[in-house]
Design a protein around this motif. Structure first.
Motif, PDB file in Angstrom:
ATOM      1  N   VAL A 144       0.838  -1.190   0.000  1.00  0.00           N
ATOM      2  CA  VAL A 144       0.000   0.000   0.000  1.00  0.00           C
ATOM      3  C   VAL A 144       0.878   1.247   0.000  1.00  0.00           C
ATOM      4  N   GLU A 145       0.557   2.184  -0.896  1.00  0.00           N
ATOM      5  CA  GLU A 145       1.227   3.477  -0.954  1.00  0.00           C
ATOM      6  C   GLU A 145       0.207   4.585  -0.707  1.00  0.00           C
ATOM      7  N   ALA A 154     -10.204  -0.169   0.201  1.00  0.00           N
ATOM      8  CA  ALA A 154     -10.033  -1.184   1.242  1.00  0.00           C
ATOM      9  C   ALA A 154      -8.822  -0.891   2.114  1.00  0.00           C
ATOM     10  N   HIS A 155      -7.955   0.000   1.652  1.00  0.00           N
ATOM     11  CA  HIS A 155      -6.721   0.304   2.381  1.00  0.00           C
ATOM     12  C   HIS A 155      -6.892   1.566   3.206  1.00  0.00           C
ATOM     13  N   SER A 156      -5.959   1.801   4.120  1.00  0.00           N
ATOM     14  CA  SER A 156      -6.055   2.972   4.990  1.00  0.00           C
ATOM     15  C   SER A 156      -4.662   3.499   5.297  1.00  0.00           C
ATOM     16  N   THR A 157      -4.621   4.702   5.838  1.00  0.00           N
ATOM     17  CA  THR A 157      -3.341   5.367   6.087  1.00  0.00           C
ATOM     18  C   THR A 157      -2.453   4.561   7.024  1.00  0.00           C
ATOM     19  N   ASP A 158      -3.034   3.940   8.041  1.00  0.00           N
ATOM     20  CA  ASP A 158      -2.221   3.196   8.996  1.00  0.00           C
ATOM     21  C   ASP A 158      -1.697   1.881   8.432  1.00  0.00           C
ATOM     22  N   MET A 162       2.042  -2.072   4.088  1.00  0.00           N
ATOM     23  CA  MET A 162       1.562  -3.447   4.222  1.00  0.00           C
ATOM     24  C   MET A 162       1.251  -4.023   2.845  1.00  0.00           C
ATOM     25  N   PHE A 163       1.397  -5.331   2.691  1.00  0.00           N
ATOM     26  CA  PHE A 163       0.963  -5.971   1.451  1.00  0.00           C
ATOM     27  C   PHE A 163      -0.502  -5.617   1.197  1.00  0.00           C
ATOM     28  N   SER A 167      -3.790  -5.996   3.680  1.00  0.00           N
ATOM     29  CA  SER A 167      -4.612  -4.833   4.010  1.00  0.00           C
ATOM     30  C   SER A 167      -6.057  -5.051   3.596  1.00  0.00           C
ATOM     31  N   ALA A 168      -6.257  -5.561   2.371  1.00  0.00           N
ATOM     32  CA  ALA A 168      -7.619  -5.801   1.888  1.00  0.00           C
ATOM     33  C   ALA A 168      -8.324  -6.862   2.725  1.00  0.00           C
TER      34      ALA A 168
END
Length: 489
Positions: A144-145, A154-158, A162-163, A167-168
């Motif tokens: 995740v960028e 599905a992803h988030s700043t925190d 992470m792969f 994350s998803a």
């Protein structure tokens, strides 16, 4: 002969092996979980068969005996193939005639693979998980960028770093913890595709490049899986259901594959990524949702239902109407993947002899200019520092990004001449050629690809220039080497 390895090489190797071991252990844990679910389902099926027989006998007894108090008997769990929790969770779609009990049971038994956990994969996975697809697999090797977050919901700043798969899955498990999720933390390759696809019933292509599209389609044809494919760029998207119904190569009643629709890949220089062309978040979201919708329709359809004729759905956010549908032909008689004379085979795929990068002509980043026709970002800084404003001898800084990007940020006194349409401009606007005559020209773009092509075009069109060079690596190199505050977009 002894080969010396640096400490960084050894550390990288150790880290890679640890990641591979972790991924293998995760996969083994998933397999154990699948086995437990399968054994549980087997026992449920055996119990359900006996329960159904007893239930029918009791109903017949009730019909013959008006005093029989059948209605007071406590209902056994999953009498109808679903638990009470399932009825509560999926009730709003269960009461729809397009789904019903049989459709929900098909969803529960379905195994769906999503290739790509980005802008398309995130919404598609969320709605498939919400609908109760029993097993969801996710394939992605990226992490995740921050630039992903405006569209990959599905992803988030925190979870930056992470792969994307992990994350998803964190997001999906929070949405519906009752499903079986299988992570594949690596990019799909020709040597792994068939092994992975064999464990699923249906595949979603949520990737963003022709190389992966051809690979996924070929693997679906060889493994007999329907494919729901979508793409999105800027404000437009496309959706197509391929290999539906899935038939062996040469079967005329099978649905067309990606090669049937696009026998030849687009020119490599015309392939634009989201990072270069941009993407409006809701556009890719719409296409991902449509992928989920088509997947649900495929799974819940009656086995006897005929497949709809193939078509290509086009979406344009700023057009009226926004949606158009284009009818497609059936399988091509000369298709390299699904025709009787197909050349794409299981052995050619698994052996690694299929070179999708060569087939698509991918040359990114491109490297087509000699060193004498390029300067570094540091050399550009030296040139700018030694040049006086309004000096007729100073080099011309030609920025070939589009007008929107030029407006975001630009070098002082640079001229914007977008690469898109540059050939027509050079042909029709004689003043441009006159302004460059006898001058040193330095061409810059975002990544250093368009600038090289522009240098070639300018050299052929304006031989009267003193010199023309591109800035190697473009504004990405400028940010990394010269100005860390330069906007990173």
């Amino acid at each position: 002969m002894t080969t010396a390895f640096s400490t960084s090489d050894v550390d990288a190797r150790v880290a890679a092996l640890r990641e591979q071991i972790q991924a293998t252990e995760d996969q083994l844990a998933q397999l154990r979980e699948q086995l437990a679910h399968a054994e549980e389902a087997q026992h449920r099926a055996q119990d359900a068969g006996k329960l159904e027989t007893d239930w029918q006998q009791e109903i017949m007894g009730a019909l013959n005996n008006p005093d029989h108090q059948y209605y007071q008997r406590e209902q056994a769990p999953q009498r109808f193939g679903l638990s009470n929790a399932d009825f509560k969770r999926y009730g709003r779609q269960l009461i729809m005639p397009q789904v019903g009990l049989h459709g929900q049971l098909r969803l529960k038994a379905a195994r769906v693979l999503i290739v790509g956990a980005g802008g398309l994969g995130c919404p598609a996975a969320a709605y498939l998980a919400g609908a109760g697809v029993g097993t969801l697999g996710l394939v992605d090797g990226d992490t995740v960028e921050e630039s992903n977050l405006h569209r990959q919901i599905a992803h988030s700043t925190d979870r930056i770093g992470m792969f994307k798969v992990d994350s998803a899955l964190t997001n999906l498990r929070g949405l519906n913890p009752n499903l079986n999720y299988i992570p594949h933390r690596a990019h799909l390759t020709p040597t792994t595709a068939l092994d992975i696809f064999s464990n699923y019933d249906l595949v979603l292509d949520c990737t963003d490049h022709p190389t992966s599209r051809y690979l996924i389609s070929d693997a679906c044809v060889l493994s007999g899986k329907p494919l729901v494919s979508a793409s999105a760029l800027r404000t437009e998207g496309q959706l197509i259901v391929l290999n539906n119904p899935p038939r062996a190569p040469g079967a005329s009643e099978g649905g067309p594959c990606y090669r049937c629709v696009f026998p030849r890949p687009p020119p490599a220089e015309s392939v634009v990524s989201c990072g270069e062309g941009g993407i409006l978040g809701p556009v890719v979201g719409v296409m991902g949702l449509l992928q989920a919708l088509e997947t649900l329709k495929l799974i819940t359809a009656s086995p006897d239902a005929a497949a709809p004729p193939p078509s290509l759905l086009l979406f344009s956010a700023y057009s009226t109407p926004q949606f158009r549908n284009v009818k497609l032909r059936s399988r091509r008689a000369d298709c390299a993947s699904c025709s009787a004379n197909h050349t794409v085979t299981e052995s050619s795929l698994t052996s690694g002899s299929m070179d999708y990068i060569a087939f698509c002509g991918v040359t990114s980043p491109i490297d087509i200019l000699p060193r004498s026709s390029r300067i570094s970002a540091g050399e550009l800084l030296s040139t700018l520092s030694s040049s006086l404003p309004h000096d007729d001898e100073a080099p011309v800084i030609l920025d070939v990004r589009d007008a929107t990007q030029f407006e975001l940020c630009s070098l002082p006194n640079s001229i914007n001449l977008p690469y898109q349409g540059l050939s027509n401009r050079l042909r029709d606007d004689k003043q441009v050629l006159e302004d460059l005559r006898g001058r040193d020209v330095l061409v810059v773009c975002k990544l250093g690809n368009d600038s090289q092509l522009a240098v070639q075009m300018l050299s052929a069109a304006t031989p009267e220039m003193k010199s023309v060079k591109d800035v190697q690596g473009g504004f990405r190199a400028w940010r990394n080497e010269v100005d860390p505050e330069w906007p990173d977009y």
